[in-house]
Design an enzyme around this catalytic site. Sequence first.
Site, short mmCIF file in Angstrom:
data_model
loop_
_atom_site.label_atom_id
_atom_site.label_comp_id
_atom_site.label_asym_id
_atom_site.label_seq_id
_atom_site.Cartn_x
_atom_site.Cartn_y
_atom_site.Cartn_z
N CYS A 2 31.27 7.57 60.19
CA CYS A 2 30.34 7.99 61.25
C CYS A 2 30.62 9.42 61.68
O CYS A 2 30.02 9.89 62.66
CB CYS A 2 30.41 7.03 62.44
SG CYS A 2 32.05 6.91 63.19
N GLU B 288 25.57 8.68 59.57
CA GLU B 288 26.55 7.89 58.82
C GLU B 288 26.50 8.38 57.38
O GLU B 288 25.44 8.78 56.88
CB GLU B 288 26.19 6.40 58.86
CG GLU B 288 26.25 5.77 60.23
CD GLU B 288 27.58 5.11 60.55
OE1 GLU B 288 28.24 4.63 59.62
OE2 GLU B 288 27.93 5.09 61.74
#
EC number: 2.1.1.-
Length: 363
Positions: free
Chosen positions: A321, A355
């Site tokens: 992330c 992501e």
Amino acid sequence: MVQRMTFDAASYTAQLQDKVTRLRDLLAPFDAPEPQVFDSPLQNFRLRAEFRLWREGGERHYAMFSQDDKRTPILIEEFPIASLRINQLMPQLKAAWQASAALSHKLFQVEFLTTLAGDAMITLCYHRPLDEHWHTAANKLAADLNVSIIGRSKGKRDVIGRDYVVEKLDVGGRTFSYRQPEGAFTQPNGTVNQKMLNWAFEALGDRSDDLLELYCGNGNFTLPLATRVRKVLATEISKTSVNAALSNLDENAVDNVTLVRLSAEELTEALNEVRPFRRLHGIDLKSYEFGSVFVDPPRAGMDPDTCELTRRFENILYISCNPETLAANIAQLHDTHRITQCAMFDQFPWTHHMESGVLLTRR
């Protein structure tokens, strides 16, 4: 002033390309292949939302605050990035608290959690104890809205219905059922999460050896990846997530996973035989034939020792992330592993967050 949330949908493609360029530039020193790009719906993609309540004009409104100004509320009537279910529930809940002193008295925060499967839960947070009048009103509200209700007050929690929602995701031709508890981490963008799961499923491929998974959460990736390997050893530190993962493994009849409540750092010590752990009692680490490791670390990425641990494996499947810490971890591993697959998942449209995923294979 009540403010309508607006955004220019036409700019989405440009924003998405900016993220792809950023990821490409960060991974360029490692000769990464061109990333596969997985976009997001432009609206109604976010399955959870949290609002403070703000009193203005004699009534309470949903409110949020800008990162740049934590004092001036932005009053919200609708929230287009949230799921359709949340947008349906928002006015219904507001009408309910306006009509009920038992629901509205000292109510200061509301949290919605929904799923692609249509389940929903509302958490109501109060600056007062919850009494029988609240319970009566909340039971009626839960029935009227067909949701579970969680009441929170000074460290106490009252549950009406369930304290979790159920999600169903299709991965590799199979539907997996997930219990997502109130208060635990879940991927906010369900559509993109399903794309991530399928990418990881394909990237790992069918294998005859074992998988080590660090930071497994509620088993989001564990369930489908377990069908690709002989055995899985998975670790997670959050007790709530561990309990959810165990329920999800049982619900989906996935029986080749051993789950231990250890941090990634502790497991590194265990595998390096630095010291024994009681939580590993009865688990023979030497019986595993690990060919791959799957990691989905927090924003800080892997610590140096855990990163060094992953070097032992032929394949490192990494979901991140934070592309900056991903690049830093890859820099540590680049002398022994190369990037063979790369992907960008637009989990957070209309923000700079993203992501990303890479498959690293031993040289």
